[in-house]
Write a protein that holds these residues in place. Structure first.
Motif, short mmCIF file in Angstrom:
data_model
loop_
_atom_site.label_atom_id
_atom_site.label_comp_id
_atom_site.label_asym_id
_atom_site.label_seq_id
_atom_site.Cartn_x
_atom_site.Cartn_y
_atom_site.Cartn_z
N GLU A 443 2.65 -12.78 -6.87
CA GLU A 443 3.42 -12.64 -5.65
C GLU A 443 2.77 -13.45 -4.54
O GLU A 443 1.54 -13.52 -4.46
CB GLU A 443 3.50 -11.18 -5.22
N SER A 444 3.59 -14.04 -3.66
CA SER A 444 3.00 -14.79 -2.55
C SER A 444 3.85 -14.63 -1.31
O SER A 444 5.04 -14.29 -1.37
CB SER A 444 2.86 -16.27 -2.91
N ALA A 445 3.22 -14.90 -0.15
CA ALA A 445 3.89 -14.78 1.14
C ALA A 445 3.35 -15.85 2.08
O ALA A 445 2.18 -16.23 2.00
CB ALA A 445 3.64 -13.40 1.73
N PRO A 446 4.20 -16.34 2.98
CA PRO A 446 3.72 -17.30 3.98
C PRO A 446 2.83 -16.61 5.00
O PRO A 446 3.15 -15.53 5.49
CB PRO A 446 5.02 -17.82 4.62
N VAL A 447 1.70 -17.23 5.31
CA VAL A 447 0.76 -16.68 6.28
C VAL A 447 0.35 -17.78 7.24
O VAL A 447 -0.17 -18.83 6.82
CB VAL A 447 -0.49 -16.09 5.59
#
Length: 509
Positions: A443-447
């Protein structure tokens, strides 16, 4: 009344494939899913939840019950509202009926009123439908009576469910407002009532943004932006299964306004579909970018108008297959949510409710270049908290290895890629992943860095990892099932030089 208190696993459970979490609520030996009826009353937090009293897989839906004074340590109580031959007890909410509008209590000693979904069985005259019903308690939530006039609101629908009720005060006076869903139409429906028994239709919201599955477990509440009482926005939470950003179950939200009748989402909360009818899920607003945070709702009657949420730490893709016994499924940590200005727009930030004690810094102002630094191991019987402030600098990646094998053969990897500006949680080699084909995942998310700094708060609790980045502006939550003895942790910098400004590792229990 018999009570059981949840504890870390004892010796009899240590041979099981997983160890029971320490700070995340689990039922002693049964199944649980969605949190229901979250309410604080007389100084006690009450967590009700979907529960199968007879097994550790979904079925026989009733309301389980647990209480806490600190949102971290929970005492399990007997089933509160049980299914019967005519109905299963699906999700809903509880209010403290100040003013005794329902007549179930008194003005001086108000009743707790549960508004829940009756999922009617074949023997019922309402068979095949879902409708909203009431139960009430006059002994501070410990025993419940179903209202003789149930159901109090129906639409002739098979998928009308999950009422969240709150008190609304506006220019036209005060009333109760219900937000519920027509699940398969991806719609939130709103009603109002003077007495919790007679309901009047107000409006409908949706479909909007993520609509790839059924909408469930809505919530609607006001929050000041940046703590300013003169700038209040409303937040509408809508959980979705399947079709979430990480796959399967998840929770989205909208920011907008509510006038007592209609919720109107701000234009920047809405993501238009492209010419082919596809919505870019990465542009939607998500409570959590991980796989395991669903059906999140907030407490009623919380002190000082705090907004505290709890979600189910699981995903319907594999929920009934988790390799745990005799319990199955846990709740997330409680999270206090606020609205803050992010890139000029009001957005949710979430902060986990944690013990106040913290450890001493393991690292301070250390420069790392293509280096691995060992961190204290996670401890059986404790949760592990890692708090870090890192300047990635010229490094390509900064990565944490969590619940790792001593020989490096397995671990859960949390990494930040400075080139793509994404935070990734990788559980593909975390331990036991073979129990379901959909479990092994990344899973990944913009940071976005804050002044060049990556800020992380990571809670590792036996079989879960919750990551709060940039002050809780981005959250990733995943279950993991490490093999026995896999407790190692380290931090690794690759592709350049980074400065670890502060890193603290604490044991929580």
């Amino acid at each position: 009344m018999t009570e059981t208190t949840t504890h870390p696993a004892g010796p009899a459970e240590e041979a099981a494939p997983t160890i029971r979490p320490v700070l995340h609520y689990t039922a002693k030996d049964t199944w649980l899913n969605d949190p229901n009826g979250l309410v604080r009353h007389q100084g006690i937090y009450h967590l009700f939840y979907q529960n199968n009293p007879f097994d550790n897989v979904w079925g026989n839906m009733s309301w389980g019950h647990a209480t806490s004074t600190d949102l971290l340590h929970w005492t399990e109580h007997p089933v509160a509202i049980a299914c019967d031959e005519e109905e299963d007890i699906f999700s809903g909410s509880i209010v403290v009926d100040h003013g005794n509008t329902s007549g179930f209590g008194t003005v001086d000693d108000p009743a707790l009123v549960a508004v829940y979904t009756s999922a009617f069985k074949d023997v019922s005259v309402h068979q095949g439908t879902q409708a909203q019903s009431l139960a009430f308690s006059t002994d501070a939530g410990m025993t419940w009576n179903k209202y003789a006039g149930n159901p109090v609101l129906g639409r002739g629908s098979a998928h009308f469910r999950d009422p969240k009720v709150f008190r609304y005060g506006g220019p036209g006076g005060s009333c109760w407002v219900m937000v519920a869903v027509e699940a398969q139409h991806q719609q939130v429906v709103l009603y109002r009532s003077a007495n919790l028994k007679d309901w009047e239709y107000l409006s409908t919201f949706g479909p909007a943004n993520a609509i790839g599955g059924e909408w469930e477990c809505p919530d609607l509440f006001p929050l000041p932006v940046d703590g300013d009482p003169d700038n209040v926005k409303w937040v509408l939470v809508v959980n979705l299964n399947p079709g979430a950003v990480a796959g399967g179950s998840g929770g989205q939200y909208f920011v907008g306004d509510f006038d007592g009748v209609q919720f109107t989402a701000d234009p920047d909360s809405l993501v238009p579909a492209d010419a082919g009818g596809t919505t870019d899920l990465n542009r939607c607003l998500w409570l959590d970018w991980g796989r395991d945070y669903y059906a999140a709702v907030s407490f009623s009657n919380a002190p000082e108008n705090r907004r505290i949420m709890i979600g189910w730490m699981n995903n319907w893709d594999y929920a009934n297959s988790l390799p745990t016994s005799p319990w199955r499924s846990a709740m997330s940590l409680a999270r206090e949510v606020e609205l803050a200005t992010v890139d000029g727009l009001p957005r949710l930030v979430q902060r986990p409710v944690l013990p106040l004690d913290r450890g001493e810094p393991a690292i301070q102002n250390m420069e790392l270049c293509d280096t691995v630094v060992q961190l204290p191991d996670a401890m059986p019987g404790s949760a592990q908290l890692i708090e870090a402030e890192i300047l990635p600098g010229t490094a390509r990646t900064v990565a944490f290895r969590l619940l790792g094998a001593s020989d490096g053969s397995a671990a859960t990897i949390l990494s930040f890629d400075a080139v793509t500006s994404r935070l990734t949680l990788d559980r593909r080699n975390s331990g036991d992943t073979a129990f379901h084909e959909k479990f092994a995942s990344t899973e990944s998310a913009p940071v976005k860095l804050d002044g060049g700094v990556l800020r992380l708060r990571v809670i590792v609790d036996q079989c879960s990892v919750e990551v709060f980045a940039q002050g809780g502006g981005v959250v990733l939550s995943d279950l993991v099932f490490p093999l026995p003895g896999n407790l190692g942790a380290d931090v690794c910098v690759q592709g350049g030089t980074a400065i670890v400004r502060k890193l603290v590792v604490s044991a929580l229990s």
